[in-house]
Design a protein around this motif. Structure first.
Motif, PDB file in Angstrom:
ATOM      1  N   LYS A   1     -12.101 -34.932  93.537  1.00 11.84           N
ATOM      2  CA  LYS A   1     -11.529 -36.266  93.336  1.00 11.84           C
ATOM      3  C   LYS A   1     -10.439 -36.236  92.270  1.00 11.84           C
ATOM      4  CE  LYS A   1     -14.286 -39.783  93.050  1.00 11.84           C
ATOM      5  NZ  LYS A   1     -15.428 -40.616  92.577  1.00 11.84           N
ATOM      6  N   ILE A   2     -10.683 -35.449  91.212  1.00 12.49           N
ATOM      7  CA  ILE A   2      -9.680 -35.315  90.155  1.00 12.49           C
ATOM      8  C   ILE A   2      -8.422 -34.659  90.695  1.00 12.49           C
ATOM      9  CG2 ILE A   2      -9.148 -34.105  87.997  1.00 12.49           C
ATOM     10  CD1 ILE A   2     -12.106 -34.548  87.213  1.00 12.49           C
ATOM     11  N   VAL A   3      -8.578 -33.604  91.495  1.00 10.95           N
ATOM     12  CA  VAL A   3      -7.416 -32.924  92.082  1.00 10.95           C
ATOM     13  C   VAL A   3      -6.641 -33.883  92.981  1.00 10.95           C
ATOM     14  CG1 VAL A   3      -6.690 -31.075  93.636  1.00 10.95           C
ATOM     15  CG2 VAL A   3      -8.408 -30.616  91.886  1.00 10.95           C
ATOM     16  N   ILE A   4      -7.346 -34.669  93.785  1.00  9.76           N
ATOM     17  CA  ILE A   4      -6.686 -35.642  94.659  1.00  9.76           C
ATOM     18  C   ILE A   4      -5.893 -36.657  93.840  1.00  9.76           C
ATOM     19  CG2 ILE A   4      -7.107 -37.592  96.222  1.00  9.76           C
ATOM     20  CD1 ILE A   4      -9.490 -35.962  97.351  1.00  9.76           C
ATOM     21  N   ASN A   5      -6.484 -37.146  92.756  1.00 10.06           N
ATOM     22  CA  ASN A   5      -5.876 -38.233  91.983  1.00 10.06           C
ATOM     23  C   ASN A   5      -4.911 -37.763  90.896  1.00 10.06           C
ATOM     24  OD1 ASN A   5      -7.272 -40.377  93.317  1.00 10.06           O
ATOM     25  ND2 ASN A   5      -9.099 -39.891  92.138  1.00 10.06           N
ATOM     26  N   GLU A   6      -5.146 -36.561  90.372  1.00 16.83           N
ATOM     27  CA  GLU A   6      -4.436 -36.162  89.144  1.00 16.83           C
ATOM     28  C   GLU A   6      -3.627 -34.871  89.263  1.00 16.83           C
ATOM     29  OE1 GLU A   6      -4.732 -38.414  86.927  1.00 16.83           O
ATOM     30  OE2 GLU A   6      -6.741 -39.269  86.929  1.00 16.83           O
ATOM     31  N   TYR A   7      -3.742 -34.126  90.364  1.00 24.20           N
ATOM     32  CA  TYR A   7      -3.137 -32.794  90.394  1.00 24.20           C
ATOM     33  C   TYR A   7      -1.636 -32.814  90.137  1.00 24.20           C
ATOM     34  CZ  TYR A   7      -1.505 -28.246  91.971  1.00 24.20           C
ATOM     35  OH  TYR A   7      -0.887 -27.023  92.036  1.00 24.20           O
ATOM     36  N   SER A   8      -0.936 -33.799  90.678  1.00 20.49           N
ATOM     37  CA  SER A   8       0.522 -33.838  90.508  1.00 20.49           C
ATOM     38  C   SER A   8       0.919 -33.940  89.031  1.00 20.49           C
ATOM     39  CB  SER A   8       1.125 -35.004  91.296  1.00 20.49           C
ATOM     40  OG  SER A   8       0.634 -36.244  90.812  1.00 20.49           O
ATOM     41  N   LYS A   9       0.022 -34.467  88.199  1.00 18.75           N
ATOM     42  CA  LYS A   9       0.334 -34.596  86.774  1.00 18.75           C
ATOM     43  C   LYS A   9       0.355 -33.242  86.063  1.00 18.75           C
ATOM     44  CE  LYS A   9      -1.738 -39.156  86.870  1.00 18.75           C
ATOM     45  NZ  LYS A   9      -2.927 -39.960  86.579  1.00 18.75           N
ATOM     46  N   SER A  10      -0.190 -32.225  86.713  1.00 21.81           N
ATOM     47  CA  SER A  10      -0.189 -30.898  86.105  1.00 21.81           C
ATOM     48  C   SER A  10       1.163 -30.212  86.243  1.00 21.81           C
ATOM     49  CB  SER A  10      -1.285 -30.025  86.731  1.00 21.81           C
ATOM     50  OG  SER A  10      -0.955 -29.655  88.057  1.00 21.81           O
ATOM     51  N   TYR A  11       1.985 -30.656  87.211  1.00 19.63           N
ATOM     52  CA  TYR A  11       3.280 -29.998  87.405  1.00 19.63           C
ATOM     53  C   TYR A  11       4.485 -30.940  87.349  1.00 19.63           C
ATOM     54  CZ  TYR A  11       2.729 -31.505  92.307  1.00 19.63           C
ATOM     55  OH  TYR A  11       2.539 -32.244  93.445  1.00 19.63           O
ATOM     56  N   LEU A  12       4.281 -32.230  87.393  1.00 21.59           N
ATOM     57  CA  LEU A  12       5.409 -33.163  87.277  1.00 21.59           C
ATOM     58  C   LEU A  12       5.710 -33.398  85.798  1.00 21.59           C
ATOM     59  CD1 LEU A  12       4.630 -35.750  90.112  1.00 21.59           C
ATOM     60  CD2 LEU A  12       6.268 -33.853  90.141  1.00 21.59           C
ATOM     61  N   THR A  13       6.154 -32.337  85.146  1.00 24.79           N
ATOM     62  CA  THR A  13       6.449 -32.365  83.720  1.00 24.79           C
ATOM     63  C   THR A  13       7.770 -31.655  83.467  1.00 24.79           C
ATOM     64  OG1 THR A  13       5.379 -30.244  83.227  1.00 24.79           O
ATOM     65  CG2 THR A  13       3.971 -32.209  83.231  1.00 24.79           C
ATOM     66  N   LYS A  14       8.338 -31.859  82.287  1.00 22.35           N
ATOM     67  CA  LYS A  14       9.583 -31.193  81.896  1.00 22.35           C
ATOM     68  C   LYS A  14       9.385 -29.687  81.730  1.00 22.35           C
ATOM     69  CE  LYS A  14      12.489 -34.698  81.448  1.00 22.35           C
ATOM     70  NZ  LYS A  14      13.757 -34.803  82.213  1.00 22.35           N
ATOM     71  N   GLU A  15       8.135 -29.260  81.491  1.00 25.99           N
ATOM     72  CA  GLU A  15       7.852 -27.857  81.218  1.00 25.99           C
ATOM     73  C   GLU A  15       7.499 -27.075  82.466  1.00 25.99           C
ATOM     74  OE1 GLU A  15       6.140 -30.404  79.614  1.00 25.99           O
ATOM     75  OE2 GLU A  15       7.597 -30.460  77.968  1.00 25.99           O
ATOM     76  N   VAL A  16       7.597 -27.671  83.655  1.00 23.87           N
ATOM     77  CA  VAL A  16       7.072 -27.034  84.865  1.00 23.87           C
ATOM     78  C   VAL A  16       7.722 -25.685  85.147  1.00 23.87           C
ATOM     79  CG1 VAL A  16       8.660 -28.306  86.381  1.00 23.87           C
ATOM     80  CG2 VAL A  16       6.517 -27.370  87.306  1.00 23.87           C
ATOM     81  N   ASP A  17       9.035 -25.562  84.950  1.00 24.52           N
ATOM     82  CA  ASP A  17       9.706 -24.291  85.252  1.00 24.52           C
ATOM     83  C   ASP A  17       9.237 -23.186  84.307  1.00 24.52           C
ATOM     84  OD1 ASP A  17      11.165 -25.385  87.367  1.00 24.52           O
ATOM     85  OD2 ASP A  17      12.782 -26.040  86.039  1.00 24.52           O
ATOM     86  N   LYS A  18       9.112 -23.530  83.048  1.00 27.93           N
ATOM     87  CA  LYS A  18       8.629 -22.561  82.059  1.00 27.93           C
ATOM     88  C   LYS A  18       7.189 -22.163  82.364  1.00 27.93           C
ATOM     89  CE  LYS A  18       7.830 -22.099  77.039  1.00 27.93           C
ATOM     90  NZ  LYS A  18       6.361 -22.038  77.073  1.00 27.93           N
ATOM     91  N   GLU A  19       6.355 -23.126  82.673  1.00 22.47           N
ATOM     92  CA  GLU A  19       4.961 -22.836  82.969  1.00 22.47           C
ATOM     93  C   GLU A  19       4.819 -22.052  84.268  1.00 22.47           C
ATOM     94  OE1 GLU A  19       2.909 -26.618  80.633  1.00 22.47           O
ATOM     95  OE2 GLU A  19       3.104 -26.682  82.809  1.00 22.47           O
ATOM     96  N   ASN A  20       5.690 -22.320  85.218  1.00 23.73           N
ATOM     97  CA  ASN A  20       5.671 -21.562  86.461  1.00 23.73           C
ATOM     98  C   ASN A  20       6.010 -20.094  86.211  1.00 23.73           C
ATOM     99  OD1 ASN A  20       5.584 -21.037  89.277  1.00 23.73           O
ATOM    100  ND2 ASN A  20       7.795 -21.301  89.409  1.00 23.73           N
ATOM    101  N   LYS A  21       7.024 -19.850  85.375  1.00 24.49           N
ATOM    102  CA  LYS A  21       7.409 -18.471  85.034  1.00 24.49           C
ATOM    103  C   LYS A  21       6.285 -17.742  84.314  1.00 24.49           C
ATOM    104  CE  LYS A  21      12.401 -19.283  84.750  1.00 24.49           C
ATOM    105  NZ  LYS A  21      13.585 -19.343  83.857  1.00 24.49           N
ATOM    106  N   GLU A  22       5.478 -18.482  83.563  1.00 21.37           N
ATOM    107  CA  GLU A  22       4.375 -17.879  82.826  1.00 21.37           C
ATOM    108  C   GLU A  22       3.109 -17.731  83.672  1.00 21.37           C
ATOM    109  OE1 GLU A  22       3.909 -20.195  79.292  1.00 21.37           O
ATOM    110  OE2 GLU A  22       5.672 -19.324  78.319  1.00 21.37           O
ATOM    111  N   GLY A  23       3.199 -18.136  84.941  1.00 20.57           N
ATOM    112  CA  GLY A  23       2.106 -17.896  85.873  1.00 20.57           C
ATOM    113  C   GLY A  23       1.011 -18.937  85.903  1.00 20.57           C
ATOM    114  N   TYR A  24       1.276 -20.122  85.370  1.00 18.47           N
ATOM    115  CA  TYR A  24       0.237 -21.149  85.319  1.00 18.47           C
ATOM    116  C   TYR A  24      -0.197 -21.621  86.717  1.00 18.47           C
ATOM    117  CZ  TYR A  24       1.061 -21.771  80.282  1.00 18.47           C
ATOM    118  OH  TYR A  24       1.170 -21.578  78.922  1.00 18.47           O
ATOM    119  N   PHE A  25       0.679 -21.495  87.692  1.00 19.66           N
ATOM    120  CA  PHE A  25       0.386 -21.997  89.037  1.00 19.66           C
ATOM    121  C   PHE A  25       0.160 -20.858  90.032  1.00 19.66           C
ATOM    122  CE2 PHE A  25       3.203 -24.927  86.785  1.00 19.66           C
ATOM    123  CZ  PHE A  25       2.405 -26.063  86.749  1.00 19.66           C
ATOM    124  N   SER A  26      -0.155 -19.676  89.525  1.00 18.10           N
ATOM    125  CA  SER A  26      -0.247 -18.487  90.379  1.00 18.10           C
ATOM    126  C   SER A  26      -1.356 -18.592  91.422  1.00 18.10           C
ATOM    127  CB  SER A  26      -0.441 -17.227  89.529  1.00 18.10           C
ATOM    128  OG  SER A  26      -1.623 -17.339  88.747  1.00 18.10           O
TER     129      SER A  26
END
Length: 223
Positions: free
Chosen positions: A129-154
């Motif tokens: 339920k949390i993933v359904i409601n909140e998952y987009s908040k984990s990547y819709l941020t100004k830091e998403v590109d940096k966090e992606n490069k660091e493997g947060y979404f691997s």
């Protein structure tokens, strides 16, 4: 599969946390009660101070595990996608036909979640339920590109790649396997959300599930 999953440890990028919450009883309580509280009050209202009160510990003890609640959300969603990935791998490993393997994978990714007794400190139904409601908040941020490069979404990206490869096995001439794979995963969350909150905007209901819809969509696309 139940017994295989009992020894499962989802490996999260260690940059997401300061101390692995799986390494201690307190860490597991932090994960357990953060899921309960975020489901109850929403991510915006959730704070480490409130969590500390709930688990009977100082707020500072939570910060020894996670830098902030954004990192905690990244941990929870990464764990969820890793758990889904393990289910997908175990359930499809012995299926020889590509069409059947893809159909089973779509079912696992899009189905309603049931409680998994293998993890006593994680309520997978509430985490879903949390993933359904909140998952987009984990990547819709100004830091998403940096966090992606660091493997947060691997883990999430690896799941998309697994599904893309299965699509390619069914039809290697299909031009958009990555787009279709990510649409299935993201779209399933959206259809579950619409079913719960905006039923007039979806055909999914008690009889038509997101699994039914995406199975039809995928195999019609791959004809």
């Amino acid at each position: 599969m139940k017994y295989l999953l009992q020894d499962l440890k989802v490996r999260i990028n260690d940059k997401v946390y300061i101390k692995d919450p799986e390494s201690s009883a307190l860490g597991k309580r932090i994960i357990e009660h953060s899921i309960l509280m975020i489901d109850e009050m929403g991510f915006e209202s959730f704070t480490f101070k409130k969590l500390g009160v709930k688990i009977g510990s100082n707020e500072s003890s939570v910060y020894r595990y996670f830098e902030n609640k954004h990192k905690l959300l990244l941990y929870l969603t990464s764990w969820y996608w890793g758990w889904i990935e393990y289910q997908l791998v175990f359930a499809t490993n012995s299926i020889p036909k590509p069409e059947q393997k893809l159909k089973k994978s779509i079912e696992i990714i899009t189905q309603s979640i049931k409680q998994d007794s293998s993890f006593s400190h994680i309520n997978e139904v509430l985490l879903n339920k949390i993933v359904i409601n909140e998952y987009s908040k984990s990547y819709l941020t100004k830091e998403v590109d940096k966090e992606n490069k660091e493997g947060y979404f691997s883990i999430y990206k690896r799941l998309v790649t697994r599904l893309k490869d299965m699509i390619h096995e069914v039809n290697d001439t299909y031009a958009y396997p990555s787009s279709l794979a990510s649409t299935i995963i993201e779209g399933a969350l959206h259809q579950h959300f619409l079913k719960e909150h905006f039923p007039s905007l979806t055909d999914c209901n008690n009889k038509i599930t997101p699994s039914t819809y995406y199975t039809d969509l995928v195999f019609n696309s791959l004809k």
